[in-house]
Design a protein around this motif. Structure first.
Motif, PDB file in Angstrom:
ATOM      1  N   ALA A 129       7.934  -0.474 -30.131  1.00 50.66           N
ATOM      2  CA  ALA A 129       8.614  -2.217 -29.960  1.00 50.66           C
ATOM      3  C   ALA A 129       9.242  -2.219 -30.994  1.00 50.66           C
ATOM      4  CB  ALA A 129       7.158  -3.163 -30.725  1.00 50.66           C
ATOM      5  N   ASP A 130      10.019  -3.327 -30.290  1.00 50.84           N
ATOM      6  CA  ASP A 130      11.773  -3.781 -30.591  1.00 50.84           C
ATOM      7  C   ASP A 130      10.965  -3.983 -32.790  1.00 50.84           C
ATOM      8  OD1 ASP A 130      14.193  -5.050 -31.534  1.00 50.84           O
ATOM      9  OD2 ASP A 130      13.853  -5.613 -30.044  1.00 50.84           O
ATOM     10  N   ASP A 131      12.082  -2.930 -33.871  1.00 50.39           N
ATOM     11  CA  ASP A 131      11.892  -2.790 -34.742  1.00 50.39           C
ATOM     12  C   ASP A 131      12.432  -4.090 -35.526  1.00 50.39           C
ATOM     13  OD1 ASP A 131      11.490  -2.077 -37.132  1.00 50.39           O
ATOM     14  OD2 ASP A 131      13.650  -2.112 -36.987  1.00 50.39           O
ATOM     15  N   LEU A 132      13.816  -4.538 -34.306  1.00 53.52           N
ATOM     16  CA  LEU A 132      14.527  -5.857 -35.948  1.00 53.52           C
ATOM     17  C   LEU A 132      13.755  -6.974 -34.996  1.00 53.52           C
ATOM     18  CD1 LEU A 132      18.268  -5.466 -35.135  1.00 53.52           C
ATOM     19  CD2 LEU A 132      16.825  -5.270 -36.680  1.00 53.52           C
ATOM     20  N   TYR A 133      13.043  -7.705 -34.125  1.00 54.48           N
ATOM     21  CA  TYR A 133      12.382  -8.690 -33.504  1.00 54.48           C
ATOM     22  C   TYR A 133      11.386  -8.701 -33.504  1.00 54.48           C
ATOM     23  CZ  TYR A 133      17.493  -9.329 -33.089  1.00 54.48           C
ATOM     24  OH  TYR A 133      18.645  -9.829 -32.678  1.00 54.48           O
TER      25      TYR A 133
END
Lengths: 388, 388
Positions: free
Chosen positions: A130-134
């Protein structure tokens, strides 16, 4: 253009093998595939290899040449990574190379070690699909993401935890005669509903287990298979791949999987077959709701109709279009990098008549494999057909 | 079969960008390549993407769809990983797809973030390109591995730290006019010899820096480039890949790189050119000794003769066959997953006449890119040629 053939298949037992190295696991699967094929190992031109979390689980990148060496092959070796669709992506590229004449014999496989880092470690390692930042930094895990998708589906189309439980029950039933499956245990709808809740509406029995394992197939050009008298009975006649935004917040509709729809459209067009002609499917049921989204993406059911398929017996071995005769990720297990190729192995065995379920689906001649990465930000679909 | 064209190139400045995200870096390179090409972004069919240590440096796998989204492309996206040859592997697969007609337009690129995890973190992350069980756990790091290779070379063929220093001096000189290079600083042989020792005989100036950056190229079929009036002046006419055992203890001779030799042989045969026809080369000089091994693997020098090439001025811009006009990994920098494609970018600029060094190598029409993973357990070689 002639269609590449699946001339050999091999898998390790799926389960907990925390005492075995990755190279040991892959060697078992790769050598089994070479043996099954009967291909001269010296004729293998490349290894296309899928792995997802080796950096975190084994402190080992650059695994492809390591795995080639483990199988005894001195060939160029490349790793493909598309999260849980990693070896599906490897299959796709091999198919395109073989049919275009860029190669004649490619070993395609994948492996994953997960149990050695424990449930918390594996959950963290899986999260990087998945998207680490968000997403990850906000605390999202994959059970949570698929729970959101299940809720969106229920809101749009209806459905219940009982409907999802029926999928788990079916796939456990399918896994019973599969000697390579991790969870060979009959369960009931009541068992599933009574299991601990993980992320509402998904309980423990809605999720696939954490698994170690490896898989491999020998893919050859049709011409090579004919010249060398290999089993050329199963061809990969269509390949498709789709992509999507990684983060769920960038999706228009969590109850649909456009990446898989695109992959399916491309694969069907490529093969010149339609969903009506599909006899069996292996789909990416990392969670029960994922099987629903998958069979709708494949066009086997209209959006909103897939939820009832297992409950109504349609996707069971005795139903009209059996789904996940292997037991699926749910019961066969899900060693991430091995899963896409393991689907090809499972379909091939059924189409060859070598599966315990082959008699129940006598005459099956078209199979579809659906492999998804992350929350279906990557998807590959392959069409397999028995050749006359 | 017609040869794919490099119709657009883009890179970020290489250096420390620890405050920028990976997607931000790749978007800059990818959009630059699309702009340079003039291709309609809607025509791009896929992203082939190289990355090595994203799991460890960014806690982010499954980067390919993330990078497609960053560039604004709704296309299938796959990550290729072959350690430091990751984007070289991506280039190879794209070339084979384009020339066989499986695709007409592919964006190929790579990126890496390294400085955000510090020198110790990056050294650890780089180490997973070696064999974790047998090398990393024994304390091996890449400076140590290449020091062993340098010692083996010196023992077999002779050579000195001064010879290696001449390579560093040359590549720093080449980087001076490269606005994208990380180390734009003139150095002397004395500077290099006086720098701190890292792993005898390799000192600090024998090693490439730790680098953040991204690179991208738009590759199209020759037919597409012609139909759409794109710059079709540079073609990739040959591709090769080789593999080797991961661990040094499994190699017969540390002073040779058979994986690169195989890759070169295949690429030359593919292109129908020989090493004598090569005008310029970009090679994988992660350490100075690696440039020696590379130019010998490419057949530009016989084994044992490459060590003197820089000292004798032969590989300088003013010499007979300039090597690493970009500054190489040594001075341009080495954002691992971006390096293979960055080599294609650099060669294309020279061959197009757009490099600050183009005048010095006037008439150069054949370039070779050599990208290596780990201790050359993976290698890709590409031949680029100016088209009439």
């Amino acid at each position: 253009m002639s269609h590449p053939r699946v001339t050999g298949v091999g898998v390790t037992p799926f389960g907990e093998h925390s005492e075995r190295t990755g190279r040991d696991l892959f060697a078992e699967a790769g050598l089994a595939a070479l043996d099954d094929s009967g291909v001269d190992p010296d004729d293998v031109e490349a290894l296309f290899y899928g792995n997802f979390m080796g950096e975190l689980a084994e402190h080992q990148g650059h695994q492809a040449p390591l795995m080639a060496e483990a199988v005894g092959l001195d060939v160029p070796a490349t790793r493909y990574e598309a999260a849980c669709a990693s070896s599906g992506a490897a299959v796709r590229e091999a198919v395109r190379h073989l049919r275009s004449g860029e190669a004649d014999v490619i070993l395609v496989g994948g492996s994953e070690r997960m149990t050695n880092i424990g449930t918390a470690g594996a959950t963290d390692a899986l999260s990087i699909a998945a998207d680490d930042l968000y997403e990850i930094r906000a605390g999202m895990t994959f059970p949570g993401a698929y729970a959101l998708m299940a809720r969106a589906y229920f809101r749009e189309f209806g459905g219940s935890r009982e409907d999802l439980a029926a999928i788990a029950v079916k796939n456990h039933d399918h896994a019973l005669p599969n000697e390579y499956a991790q969870l060979r245990k009959e369960i009931t709808v009541e068992d599933a509903l009574g299991a601990p809740m993980v992320a509402d509406p998904l309980g423990l029995y809605d999720a696939c287990p954490i698994t170690d394992g490896a898989s491999a197939v020998v893919l050859t050009s049709a011409e090579y298979a004919a010249e060398h008298d290999l089993d050329a009975s199963v061809a990969i006649t269509g390949t498709g791949q789709g992509g999507d935004n990684l983060a769920l917040h960038d999706r228009e509709n969590l109850a649909r999987s456009p990446a898989a729809e695109k992959a399916a459209d491309e694969a069907y067009a490529d093969a010149g077959v339609g969903p009506d002609e599909v006899d069996i499917a292996e789909v990416h049921d990392c969670f029960t709701i994922a099987e629903v989204l998958a069979i709708e993406s494949l066009g086997l059911y209209e959006p909103g109709d897939g939820i009832a398929a297992a409950r109504d017996g349609k996707t069971h071995a005795t139903g009209e279009t059996p789904v996940n005769l292997s037991g699926g990720l749910k019961a066969k297990g899900h060693p991430v990098g091995a899963t896409g190729v393991a689907q090809i192995v499972s379909l091939t065995k059924v189409l060859r008549g070598e599966s315990p379920w082959s008699d129940d689906v006598g005459g099956a001649s078209v199979g579809v494999a659906h492999n998804a990465g992350g929350t279906v930000a990557s998807a590959t679909v392959h069409v397999l057909e028995v050749q006359p």
